[in-house]
Design a protein around this motif. Sequence first.
Motif, PDB file in Angstrom:
ATOM      1  N   ASP A 157       0.699  -1.149  -0.249  1.00  0.00           N
ATOM      2  CA  ASP A 157      -0.170   0.226  -0.184  1.00  0.00           C
ATOM      3  C   ASP A 157       0.624   1.238  -0.264  1.00  0.00           C
ATOM      4  O   ASP A 157       0.148   2.725   0.123  1.00  0.00           O
ATOM      5  N   ALA A 164       1.972   2.942  -2.350  1.00  0.00           N
ATOM      6  CA  ALA A 164       1.681   3.611  -3.500  1.00  0.00           C
ATOM      7  C   ALA A 164       0.978   4.556  -3.018  1.00  0.00           C
ATOM      8  O   ALA A 164       0.768   6.063  -3.578  1.00  0.00           O
ATOM      9  N   LYS A 165      -0.306   4.124  -2.266  1.00  0.00           N
ATOM     10  CA  LYS A 165      -1.044   5.286  -2.103  1.00  0.00           C
ATOM     11  C   LYS A 165      -0.587   6.434  -0.711  1.00  0.00           C
ATOM     12  O   LYS A 165      -1.488   7.411  -0.998  1.00  0.00           O
ATOM     13  N   THR A 166       0.774   6.844  -0.638  1.00  0.00           N
ATOM     14  CA  THR A 166       0.702   7.492   0.250  1.00  0.00           C
ATOM     15  C   THR A 166       1.283   8.485  -0.535  1.00  0.00           C
ATOM     16  O   THR A 166       1.999  10.005  -0.321  1.00  0.00           O
ATOM     17  N   VAL A 208       0.347   9.427  -7.699  1.00  0.00           N
ATOM     18  CA  VAL A 208      -0.080   8.449  -8.429  1.00  0.00           C
ATOM     19  C   VAL A 208      -1.160   8.198  -9.119  1.00  0.00           C
ATOM     20  O   VAL A 208      -1.209   7.538  -9.564  1.00  0.00           O
ATOM     21  N   SER A 209      -2.430   8.424  -8.115  1.00  0.00           N
ATOM     22  CA  SER A 209      -3.904   8.635  -9.183  1.00  0.00           C
ATOM     23  C   SER A 209      -3.173   9.600  -9.939  1.00  0.00           C
ATOM     24  O   SER A 209      -4.758   9.740 -11.365  1.00  0.00           O
TER      25      SER A 209
END
Length: 210
Positions: A87, A89-91, A95-96
């Motif tokens: 997880d 990449a969620k930080t 990335v979005s």
Amino acid sequence: MRYMGHHWTLIRPQRFFYMAERSALVGGGIKLNTLLKQDTQSLRWTPGDMADQQMAFKWPFPMRHKHKIKRIFAFGPNFQPDQAIPDAAKTVPFVSDLVNRMKEEYQLISPTPEKFDSFKAKAIAMQATSPTWTEEDFARIGLNSTNRHHSFPLWIVTGDSEELIQCWVAKRISDKIQRSVYLVLPNVSHFAPLQDPESFNNALNQWLSC
């Protein structure tokens, strides 16, 4: 080439695997002999870089072509799936934005534009189970060989603030491959080409001059 050739790869029922990218080059419309008419210099951004090393050292068919792979620059690699930080990449704030860009490009170019979500799900599942390099796989790499086919610059590169792959992995890969070069880029993370393109390009120029 784009990540996993996602602009032209059809979505099929089978699971994705990294060597499918290479299989497509051999079995699809692009002939490997045509692609590799000249010496190939490969820059890979995790974890496709391990696919290039597979192409050069592991995969049976391209073994006859490996003399045309002149050099590899592997940035942010891993050789086992559990070396990725869960997880992480969620930080990363942008990335979005990257995913949205991928989706837009996929819908414009892919022969299956409506299936981006399926592609994304298969890619995530692939990353959860691949790559799976073993000690035997690394032992096949002979950069110290006197055979000219095995003698080319292989750089294992990471950022000093790598946040997606565990920090020790790149050094471990370099230690396993004799005569490889280990390089840490300062003040950048897994997204060094975006964060400091000038320094990243300088490293590439050094690699290309080897």
